[in-house]
Structures are given as C-alpha cells and as structure tokens.
Design an enzyme around this catalytic site. Structure first.
Site, PDB file in Angstrom:
ATOM      1  N   LYS A 115       2.287  11.161  -3.540  1.00  0.00           N
ATOM      2  CA  LYS A 115       1.272  10.504  -4.188  1.00  0.00           C
ATOM      3  C   LYS A 115       0.690  11.675  -5.139  1.00  0.00           C
ATOM      4  O   LYS A 115      -0.248  11.361  -6.163  1.00  0.00           O
ATOM      5  CB  LYS A 115       0.403  10.135  -3.316  1.00  0.00           C
ATOM      6  CG  LYS A 115       0.060   8.262  -3.890  1.00  0.00           C
ATOM      7  CD  LYS A 115      -1.215   7.899  -3.303  1.00  0.00           C
ATOM      8  CE  LYS A 115      -1.907   6.686  -3.232  1.00  0.00           C
ATOM      9  NZ  LYS A 115      -2.594   5.997  -2.259  1.00  0.00           N
ATOM     10  N   GLU A 124      -7.347   0.419  -5.239  1.00  0.00           N
ATOM     11  CA  GLU A 124      -7.220   0.184  -3.199  1.00  0.00           C
ATOM     12  C   GLU A 124      -8.570  -0.212  -2.454  1.00  0.00           C
ATOM     13  O   GLU A 124      -8.334  -1.036  -1.726  1.00  0.00           O
ATOM     14  CB  GLU A 124      -7.393   1.949  -2.333  1.00  0.00           C
ATOM     15  CG  GLU A 124      -5.806   2.862  -2.599  1.00  0.00           C
ATOM     16  CD  GLU A 124      -5.394   3.582  -2.979  1.00  0.00           C
ATOM     17  OE1 GLU A 124      -6.585   4.024  -2.501  1.00  0.00           O
ATOM     18  OE2 GLU A 124      -4.661   4.059  -2.949  1.00  0.00           O
ATOM     19  N   ASP A 128     -12.877   5.700   1.963  1.00  0.00           N
ATOM     20  CA  ASP A 128     -11.186   5.081   2.508  1.00  0.00           C
ATOM     21  C   ASP A 128     -10.879   6.863   3.389  1.00  0.00           C
ATOM     22  O   ASP A 128     -10.735   8.030   2.162  1.00  0.00           O
ATOM     23  CB  ASP A 128     -10.878   5.084   1.232  1.00  0.00           C
ATOM     24  CG  ASP A 128      -9.249   4.827   1.717  1.00  0.00           C
ATOM     25  OD1 ASP A 128      -8.443   5.447   2.819  1.00  0.00           O
ATOM     26  OD2 ASP A 128      -9.049   4.322   0.913  1.00  0.00           O
ATOM     27  N   ASP A 145       1.239  -1.373  -0.028  1.00  0.00           N
ATOM     28  CA  ASP A 145       0.046  -0.049  -0.067  1.00  0.00           C
ATOM     29  C   ASP A 145       1.136   0.899  -0.282  1.00  0.00           C
ATOM     30  O   ASP A 145       1.902   1.465   0.710  1.00  0.00           O
ATOM     31  CB  ASP A 145      -0.887   0.371   1.005  1.00  0.00           C
ATOM     32  CG  ASP A 145      -2.229   1.596   1.424  1.00  0.00           C
ATOM     33  OD1 ASP A 145      -1.909   2.287   0.278  1.00  0.00           O
ATOM     34  OD2 ASP A 145      -2.141   1.503   2.802  1.00  0.00           O
TER      35      ASP A 145
HETATM   36  P1  ADP Z   1      -3.190   7.305   4.139  1.00  0.00           P
HETATM   37  O1  ADP Z   1      -4.225   6.392   3.563  1.00  0.00           O
HETATM   38  O2  ADP Z   1      -3.113   9.114   3.073  1.00  0.00           O
HETATM   39  O3  ADP Z   1      -1.691   7.806   3.359  1.00  0.00           O
HETATM   40  P2  ADP Z   1      -3.555   6.232   6.407  1.00  0.00           P
HETATM   41  O4  ADP Z   1      -4.871   5.489   6.156  1.00  0.00           O
HETATM   42  O5  ADP Z   1      -2.077   5.340   7.304  1.00  0.00           O
HETATM   43  O6  ADP Z   1      -2.965   7.599   5.428  1.00  0.00           O
HETATM   44  O7  ADP Z   1      -4.066   7.207   8.249  1.00  0.00           O
HETATM   45  C1  ADP Z   1      -3.658   8.540   8.633  1.00  0.00           C
HETATM   46  C2  ADP Z   1      -4.030   9.000   9.242  1.00  0.00           C
HETATM   47  O8  ADP Z   1      -5.360   8.244  10.149  1.00  0.00           O
HETATM   48  C3  ADP Z   1      -3.054   9.863   9.757  1.00  0.00           C
HETATM   49  O9  ADP Z   1      -4.388  11.511  10.095  1.00  0.00           O
HETATM   50  C4  ADP Z   1      -3.624   9.583  11.048  1.00  0.00           C
HETATM   51  O10 ADP Z   1      -3.570  10.955  12.286  1.00  0.00           O
HETATM   52  C5  ADP Z   1      -5.005   9.070  11.755  1.00  0.00           C
HETATM   53  N1  ADP Z   1      -4.884   8.182  12.413  1.00  0.00           N
HETATM   54  C6  ADP Z   1      -3.942   6.974  12.729  1.00  0.00           C
HETATM   55  N2  ADP Z   1      -4.770   6.239  14.245  1.00  0.00           N
HETATM   56  C7  ADP Z   1      -5.363   7.171  14.665  1.00  0.00           C
HETATM   57  C8  ADP Z   1      -6.664   6.930  15.684  1.00  0.00           C
HETATM   58  N3  ADP Z   1      -6.320   5.634  16.430  1.00  0.00           N
HETATM   59  N4  ADP Z   1      -7.540   7.734  15.703  1.00  0.00           N
HETATM   60  C9  ADP Z   1      -7.650   8.725  14.893  1.00  0.00           C
HETATM   61  N5  ADP Z   1      -6.852   8.803  14.059  1.00  0.00           N
HETATM   62  C10 ADP Z   1      -6.242   8.275  13.585  1.00  0.00           C
HETATM   63 MG    MG Z   2      -4.640   4.856   1.814  1.00  0.00          MG
END
Ligand code: ADP
Ligand code: MG
Length: 618
Positions: free
Chosen positions: A87, A187, A211, A23
């Site tokens: 990205k 995705e 998502d 991913d």
């Molecule tokens: P992306 O798909 O954009 O690469 P992710 O799916 O990894 O990112 O999501 C990242 C986001 O999720 C960040 O803003 C992070 O702060 C938030 N996040 C991660 N864990 C938690 C949580 N326990 N509660 C709220 N937000 C969270």
């Molecule tokens: Mg993502």
C-alpha cells in the site's frame, strides 16, 4: 418482485448478490458484509479462523504465489520474494520513497526518478497495483468460499490523504482481481459509518478518527452534516505503527542479552523468532500486567510498565500529530464531539489513555479496532445496494474546473475546494451570426489563461440552428459526482440540442503537481490579472468592430458620408491597436469608435422608436 436464481457452480439458491466491503490495509486486509438477517455489519471469517489476512504476497518456486499468513512465514527466510506494505507503494515514484529505501527488503525500482515504481521479483516486474490485486483476489476467493456465492462487487477503503492516482490504482487493482469497485471511500469515513455516525440526517458532528495500524498512523478530522462526510484535515506519520512497538521490545531484549550486531546478522532465525515473540509480548500486555516467554533458550520478561516506558515517546508523537490536525482544521479539542479508535495498535492501553486524556471526549472503542474500517465499508456497500439512499460522501475538488471562453480565458464553474458532489451551470452564447457549432474545452487549474491550466476534455456542441450572434443560449453545466467524475453537458436552450462528456478530473495528478499548480497561480496572480484585462479589452474590441460593421451594413443609407468615413477610420485604427496595443490603448480606441457611432446610433434608435410608436394606439 424479488428475483431468485440458481448458482450453477454451487447448486445453491442465489439471493441478490452481496456487495462486500474491503479494508485493503498496509498490514492486514479483510472483508465485511451486512448480515442478511440481523442487517448489521459482520466481518467474514472461516469457521474459527481469523478475519485478518496479512497484506503480504510471496512469490515461490514454479510461479507459486501465496498471500496472507502463508506468505508471512517467508518474511525473514525469503525477504527478496516476500512483498509487504504494498500500500505504501501505490501511486509512488522512486523519488517519493528514496528516503525510506532501507525499509523495503525487496527490490523497488523504476526507469527514472519521476515514473511510478515497480517491484522486481526474479526476472519479473510487478506494479503495486498488480501486487494489490493478488491480495484482493485472495480476499474475493475467501469471501466466495465463505458465502458460497460469487462475489463481484465491492467497496474498497483508502486513507483520506490518498490522491486521485492512488485511488485510481486501488480501483484498477480491484478490476484486475475481478471486482467491480463500486466506490472508493475514505477509511475514517468508513470507521464513522461503522459506529452509525452520519446515518441520522439531522445530526451535525465533528469527529476525530485516530487510526494507529501496523506501520502507519493517521489522524483525520471529519465534519458530518446530514449524512455528508467532509474531511476537514488529516495528519499522521506514514512510518510509525505497531511494528515500531515490536522493534522497541526486540531492541530491549537484545540489550538485555548483550548480543552484538554480527551475532544478529548471522542468526536470521533468531531475529525472526524475536520479532514474533515481541509482537506476542505486546499483544499480551494489552490485557495483562506481565509477559514472559523464551526465545532461543533466553528469557523474555517484560512488565506492562516497562513496555509503556519503551513506547511512550512514540505515543507522544501521535498526540503531536493530533494537535497539528486540529490546528489545520482551525479547531480545538473543545470542538470535537467524538473520537473513534481505529487500528490494531489502539488496543494498547497507554495509547487509549493518552488519546482520551488529550481529547477529553467520549471514545468509541466498542468495535474491534482492526475490523471497524471493513465494517463501515460494508455499511457503505449496503447504501449502494439501495438500502439507504439518502447518504452521500463528501470530498473536495483540489483544483478549479472551468471552460475556455473568448480570448483563451478560463471561466471557472466549480472553484477549488468545492465540496463534491457539486453541480453548477452557466449560459454562454455565440460570437458569429449563423454559428452552428460551439467548442467546449474543459480545463482544471487556477490560472486566468487556459493555456496555463490543464486540459481535461473537449467536445463540440453541433446542430445549433442558424441565429444572429448572441441569440443562442447555450447552457454549460458541470456535475462532479461522489466518485469525483466530472460530467460536462452543453445544451442550446432554444432548440434543445445537447451534448455531454464524462471526464475524470484529477486523474494522474500527484499531490506535488496539484501543489505546484496552486503555487504557480499565486505567484503569477498579478501577471494573470493584467493578462486577463488585456484579453477582455481585446474581446470587447472585436465584438464592437463586428456589431458596428453589422450596424453599418444594415443602415448605411441613413448615415452621412462623413459619418461613414470617420467610422471606417476608427475601425481601422482599432483593428491595428487590438493586435499591438496595451489594454489602455485598446480601451481608448474603443471609446473613440463609440464616440463616433453614438450620435447616429441614437438618432436611428429614436427613429425606430418613433416608427414603433406611430403604429401603436395608446
Ligand atoms: P493496518 O491498518 O496497518 O493494516 P491493523 O489495524 O490491522 O493494520 O493493525 C496491525 C497492528 O496492530 C500490528 O502492529 C499488530 O501487532 C497490532 N495489534 C494487533 N492486536 C494487538 C493487541 N492486542 N495489542 C497491541 N497491538 C495489537
Ligand atoms: Mg488500517
């Protein structure tokens, strides 16, 4: 028989090499595999370390490049050399990004507004593809370290709305990182696979994939039919994510403390600390009622209810996008069977609640939302490794694909919006006696004349044995495989001579270009139709002239002098009119020639039949 090898580098026994699922996220990236024993997907992490690698690249002194958590530390301190959200830049021109230029703290440039962006770091320029390759390389090395075996093959995920050049850039980034990218998958498809949806061939389901990541929000509606995934619609906001929640909290604290803009601009470390604390507060409030912490001797205290009030408008925005996605797919919430939660921000309870209330359907959230895409990519990798052969992934061709026929007309073999993989074939024949080769020109587009469409490839089918015009049967077949690669094959069926060519159908076309080609085809439709009719009449005229001349040269001694003169006159007239006349004028001249030749053609036909019958005993 299974093969076993020894890895010279590590000395360990090498099993069949694993294909990993990756991913490559805007905020975080990670790798997953299918566990060799449990056969279920797992994410890769160092002993007690984290699975998520922040998608950040930092360029330090002496060409020192760091990726992930190490790079994240430089975000505030060294913003010009710390590249995040790569990205977002994939396959983009400066024009695409100019409305959001303040978002990037590093230097995004290009030669002109049309060409693809580069990132300037010091004296050097990097393409988004190269920057992504740094992240992929880090992931590859981590995986090799954890698995203690080389990792060279991968499945990488991309958003469903990524166009072909963005997909190609992702694929190239993999190649640059030393990975053989076996498949690029969507995705939302990966998320569905992680929950086992689509693995049962009988199953027909419509699912919504919600998502909500760090900087982006995507909603996708998929239809899963017998192991085939079809994207019905996508919607979202490319500048809305969990980072905005953090920003709301930070703004709230600044207001509470009564700090001014200037106090903030001079005190960078305060801003950094506040940003990190805000994210920590947010994460804590996903599981607790209250948060309290200290930033630079000031208190940060926030209840869950206060936090929810701060972000409610952002959550409502995502629900609005869900409505749009449903209406684009021509569906209502009633039609959705299941909803899958993806992205770290769906951990926030009010987000989950709002989505549940809107869809009123079963919500899949048992897997870690920030891992589910990688897990699904691993499931797909396993399918490619040959462990589940029946599954296909379905995409759609954005523009029609076809070949050039007589008079420069486009003959469509695969219409736009066809599901892929797709296969079709059609038979063609030669125009001239003894013609030994045939040119196959492949085009993409919606216009009737190939000159208005985009040429993808061209090849010659040679070695057709000498036959009268119209006798060879050349079958042209188009096959678009699951990766969107088009293979065109031409085969002369009587002799078996064959030729084929591989084309990447949409390579390099941006969404805007695709849209323009579609709009053009609509606005030009009437003109195209008239043009097509004219070209068809011209083609018919040329063919008639040729067959009439053939007929006469074979049978001239059966024709009267008057018949011959009249026929030659009519051919001369048609020869001129075909060049300058309108469709109706050409048709009239064709009819005229037919009128003249019909009596003797019939007479000779009768003679031929009589001869034939005389020799047969009934
Ligand atoms: P992306 O798909 O954009 O690469 P992710 O799916 O990894 O990112 O999501 C990242 C986001 O999720 C960040 O803003 C992070 O702060 C938030 N996040 C991660 N864990 C938690 C949580 N326990 N509660 C709220 N937000 C969270
Ligand atoms: Mg993502």
């Amino acid at each position: 028989m299974a093969k076993i090898g020894i890895n010279i580098a590590t000395g360990s026994l090498q099993k069949n090499e694993m294909i990993v699922g990756i991913d490559l996220g805007t905020t975080n990236s990670l790798v997953a595999i299918i566990h060799p024993e449990s056969k279920g997907p797992i994410v890769l992490k160092e002993h007690d370390g984290a699975a998520l690698v922040p998608s950040i690249v930092h360029f330090g002194a002496n060409n020192l490049v760091s990726v992930g958590d190490k790079a994240k530390e430089f975000l505030i301190e060294d913003p010009h050399n710390t590249i995040f959200s790569v990205k977002r830049l994939m396959g983009k021109s400066y024009k695409d990004l100019k409305d959001h230029s303040s978002y990037f703290t590093y230097k995004v440039i290009d030669d002109n507004t049309e060409s693809l962006v580069k990132v300037q770091v010091g004296e050097k320029f990097y393409s988004p593809m190269e920057l992504s390759s740094f992240i992929l390389k880090e992931l590859k090395e981590r995986a090799e370290h954890i698995l203690k075996t080389p990792v060279t093959r991968a499945v990488i995920t991309v958003p469903a709305y990524f166009n072909d050049s963005q997909r190609q850039a992702t694929r190239d980034a993999g190649k640059l990182a030393g990975l053989d990218v076996l498949r690029i998958i969507n995705e939302p498809t990966a998320a569905s696979l992680a929950y086992g949806l689509g693995l049962n061939k009988e199953e027909v389901k419509t699912v919504a994939i919600y998502d909500f990541g760090g900087g982006t929000f995507d909603i996708s509606i998929l239809r899963i039919t017998g192991g085939i995934f079809e994207v019905l619609s996508t919607n979202g906001d490319t500048y809305l994510g969990g980072d905005d929640f953090d920003r709301e909290i930070a703004k709230y604290c600044i207001k509470q403390w009564g700090l001014t803009e200037t106090e903030l601009t001079v005190n960078k470390s305060l801003v950094q600390e506040l940003r990190l604390t805000a994210e920590e507060a947010k994460k804590t409030l996903s599981g607790a009622e209250n948060y309290s912490g200290i930033v630079a001797e000031s208190e940060v205290a926030l209840s869950k209810a206060q936090f929810e009030a701060l972000i409610r408008h952002l959550v409502n925005k995502t629900i609005h996008c869900c409505k749009l996605a449903l209406s684009d797919a021509g569906l209502t919430t009633e039609d959705i069977d299941e909803v899958i939660m993806v992205g770290g921000s769906t951990r926030v309870p009010i987000v989950k609640e709002s989505v549940g209330n809107f869809f009123r359907k079963k919500i899949f959230d048992s897997l870690n939302p920030d891992e589910v895409v990688a897990l699904g990519a691993a499931v797909q990798a396993d399918i490619l490794a040959g462990n589940n052969k029946d599954l296909l992934l379905l995409d759609i061709t954005p523009l029609s694909l076809g070949i050039e026929t007589m008079g420069g007309l486009m003959d469509v073999l695969i219409p736009r919006n066809s599901k892929i993989p797709a296969k079709t074939g059609r038979q063609y024949t030669t125009q001239k006696d003894g013609q030994s080769s045939m040119r196959i020109s492949v085009y993409q587009g919606e216009r009737d004349l190939v000159k208005n469409n985009r040429k993808l490839a061209e090849f010659n089918l040679t070695g057709i044995p000498g036959m009268p015009a119209g006798l060879p049967k050349v079958e042209v077949s188009f096959l678009v495989n699951a990766d969107g690669i088009l293979v065109v094959t031409a085969k002369e069926l009587r002799s078996g001579v064959m030729q084929s060519i591989e084309v990447k159908p949409q390579y390099g076309l941006t969404d805007v270009e695709v849209e323009k080609m579609l709009l053009d085809s609509i606005s030009q439709a009437k003109e195209d139709m008239q043009m097509r009719a004219l070209v068809e009449a011209q083609t018919e005229a040329y063919q008639l002239i040729q067959t009439t001349q053939n007929f006469i040269s074979k049978n001239d001694n059966f024709l009267t002098k008057e018949e011959l003169t009249k026929t030659f006159q009519a051919i001369d007239v048609l020869n001129v009119i075909v060049l300058y006349g309108s469709k109706d004028e050409i048709q009239k001249a064709i009819e005229n020639l037919n009128e003249i030749s019909r009596p003797y053609a019939e007479r000779l036909m009768d003679d031929a039949v009589r001869v034939a019958l005389k020799n047969r005993t009934i």
